[in-house]
Motif scaffolding. Structure first.
Motif, PDB file in Angstrom:
ATOM      1  N   SER A 187       0.824  -1.203   0.000  1.00 17.27           N
ATOM      2  CA  SER A 187       0.000   0.000   0.000  1.00 17.27           C
ATOM      3  C   SER A 187       0.857   1.252   0.000  1.00 17.27           C
ATOM      4  N   SER A 188       2.004   1.210   0.696  1.00 19.62           N
ATOM      5  CA  SER A 188       2.915   2.348   0.699  1.00 19.62           C
ATOM      6  C   SER A 188       3.360   2.679  -0.724  1.00 19.62           C
ATOM      7  N   LEU A 189       3.798   1.681  -1.448  1.00 16.24           N
ATOM      8  CA  LEU A 189       4.232   1.877  -2.829  1.00 16.24           C
ATOM      9  C   LEU A 189       3.072   2.340  -3.702  1.00 16.24           C
ATOM     10  N   LEU A 190       1.902   1.758  -3.484  1.00 21.21           N
ATOM     11  CA  LEU A 190       0.728   2.063  -4.301  1.00 21.21           C
ATOM     12  C   LEU A 190       0.286   3.511  -4.143  1.00 21.21           C
ATOM     13  N   PHE A 191       0.174   3.979  -2.911  1.00 22.63           N
ATOM     14  CA  PHE A 191      -0.299   5.339  -2.666  1.00 22.63           C
ATOM     15  C   PHE A 191       0.680   6.374  -3.216  1.00 22.63           C
ATOM     16  N   PHE A 192       1.955   6.150  -3.000  1.00 23.30           N
ATOM     17  CA  PHE A 192       2.925   7.148  -3.431  1.00 23.30           C
ATOM     18  C   PHE A 192       2.979   7.245  -4.956  1.00 23.30           C
ATOM     19  N   ILE A 232       2.222  -5.089  -8.665  1.00 18.39           N
ATOM     20  CA  ILE A 232       2.934  -5.252  -7.401  1.00 18.39           C
ATOM     21  C   ILE A 232       2.791  -6.677  -6.869  1.00 18.39           C
ATOM     22  N   ILE A 233       1.570  -7.214  -6.865  1.00 13.00           N
ATOM     23  CA  ILE A 233       1.372  -8.538  -6.269  1.00 13.00           C
ATOM     24  C   ILE A 233       1.882  -9.650  -7.179  1.00 13.00           C
ATOM     25  N   THR A 279       4.707  -8.157  -1.232  1.00 10.24           N
ATOM     26  CA  THR A 279       3.890  -7.225  -0.467  1.00 10.24           C
ATOM     27  C   THR A 279       2.553  -7.872  -0.139  1.00 10.24           C
ATOM     28  N   GLY A 280       1.741  -7.165   0.631  1.00  8.82           N
ATOM     29  CA  GLY A 280       0.501  -7.748   1.097  1.00  8.82           C
ATOM     30  C   GLY A 280      -0.744  -7.279   0.375  1.00  8.82           C
ATOM     31  N   VAL A 281      -0.629  -6.728  -0.842  1.00 10.30           N
ATOM     32  CA  VAL A 281      -1.825  -6.290  -1.547  1.00 10.30           C
ATOM     33  C   VAL A 281      -2.502  -7.481  -2.210  1.00 10.30           C
TER      34      VAL A 281
END
Length: 443
Positions: free
Chosen positions: A232-237, A385-386, A397-399
């Protein structure tokens, strides 16, 4: 034949094909497990058909000019994901209830899809509430950190509990923040495109306009370090970075933002053990194949076992992977459908991203263009990402895999995202004489 009628006929035809594909996969899962057709194949076919036809009728009545392939593509992912959840659920020794819950969440998701189309009649009306959405998004983002309601599950503090219901507020935050980013960038894009400040070789706007960049960077670090949620950190940024780049056309922002995120990631790697563990498992999972690297190693074995055509639905052993129905469902698909099935899933996401970007290009206002770009980026980046984590292109990651993985909050909010894209598409066709949405700006 009018454009909207042709689109709706195409959509209906594709929906019926999706129903047949889903029912066929469900039948194959039953044959693979018990060597006989599932006894409930008839009711299953009826429920799937009823839900998708209801969604189609909703689009036909509420957004008749909308894109005709997004709904069938999402339905295909949802249908295949559900089949694999059923197959994995039945293979569990304790015989869980995941399949039943996922069917309920699918119905709720399609209901949310229809409600969004009813409530949001013009996407650009959301622009007026951009700062309200900003506050809501930040609250949703940090809500899991609150005492009492915040929950840590599988090592990440991204859940809240309200009675018997567990929910990931971050799934709603990503859509809410996309709306805020689109509204803010439409308001400030001319100022952000100006070069009035110099930092070494970089030409930047006045630092006071870079506040949201710093805020997005800070929020991503909070999610990474305190909530232990790298995905989520990577996704939001990167959601904000992509929208900022599209709105201004300046590659400088890509350079600055990537540098900031790299610096923050390096700091997190050196200071926080959970970040360091994820990176080390990514680089070499074999020394810890019985501990932290177990899921990654087993996923690699599953993909290798699948080969080109797969073992067949119900004939693989994906249940040896912990939490396979959520983070690692692509590994199960890769094992039982092989490289061909995994590629088909990837192609489906590529088609959805292409359709979303086409909607952004055809949008009749700058806000609609940026919002469509942001929503499409969320879908594409999350899938990348996933899947990248499972195939070891990126740290794990956990997405969740959109529309495919088990999870109520993810599925419902992805249907809301889909409805917003269709609303933007419908609005742009209704105003074919509007001026181009975005003007070119000098980099």
């Amino acid at each position: 034949m009018s454009v909207h009628l042709l689109r709706r006929r195409t959509e209906l035809g594709l929906v019926l094909v999706v129903v047949l594909i889903t029912a066929g996969a469900y039948a194959l899962a039953g044959l693979g497990k018990n060597s006989e057709m599932p006894a409930n194949i008839g009711p299953f076919l009826g429920v799937i058909l009823a839900l998708l036809v209801a969604a189609h009728i909703g689009v036909r009545k509420l957004a008749p000019n909308a894109d005709g392939i997004l709904l069938p593509l999402a339905a295909l992912l949802n249908g295949l994901g559900y089949v694999f959840i059923v197959r994995l659920d039945e293979a569990q020794e304790e015989g869980g209830q995941l399949a039943g819950l996922q069917s309920v969440w699918t119905a709720v998701g399609i209901g949310a899809f229809l409600v969004t189309l009813i409530v949001v009649r013009r996407a650009r009306d959301l622009e007026r509430y951009r700062y309200t959405f900003a506050v809501i998004g930040i609250v949703l983002l940090v809500l899991p950190l609150f005492p009492v309601i915040g929950r840590t599950i599988n090592g990440s503090r991204i859940w809240i509990s309200l009675g018997p219901v567990n929910f990931q507020p971050g799934e709603a935050a990503k859509i809410v923040l996309a709306i805020f980013f689109a509204g803010y960038l439409v308001e400030k894009r001319e100022l952000l495109a100006l070069s009035t400040f110099r930092l070494g070789p970089l030409h930047l706007p006045d630092p006071k306009y870079l506040g949201p960049v710093a805020l997005a960077w800070g929020a991503s670090l909070v999610v990474m370090t305190l909530e232990k949620d790298l995905g989520s950190s990577l996704l939001f940024f990167f959601l904000f970075v992509v929208m900022l780049w599209v709105s201004t056309g300046r590659t400088t922002y890509l350079t600055v933002s990537t540098t900031l995120f790299a610096a923050g990631s390096f700091f997190a790697y050196t200071q926080f053990s959970h970040v360091r563990d994820r990176v080390e498992v990514w680089l070499n999972p074999w020394p810890v194949s019985k501990a932290e690297g177990f899921q990654v190693v087993e996923a690699s074995f599953a993909l290798a076992d699948g080969g080109i055509a797969g073992t067949g639905i119900g004939l693989g052993t994906p249940t040896r992977i912990p939490e396979v129905e959520t983070d690692f469902i692509f590994a199960a698909i890769g094992e039982e459908l092989g490289l061909l099935g995994g590629t088909a899933i990837l192609c489906t996401y590529i088609l959805m991203v292409g359709a979303g970007l086409r909607i952004a290009l055809r949008a009749d206002s700058a806000f609609d263009t940026l919002l469509a770009t942001g929503l499409t980026s969320l879908l594409g980046i999350q899938a990348f990402i996933i899947i990248g984590g499972i195939t070891r292109v990126l740290p794990l990651t956990g997405v969740t895999l959109p529309f495919v993985s088990y999870g109520g909050s993810s599925l419902v909010l992805n249907y809301v995202l889909l409805a917003l894209l269709l609303r933007i598409s419908d609005n742009s066709v209704k105003a074919p004489t509007a001026a181009p949405a975005m003007e070119a700006t000098a980099s």
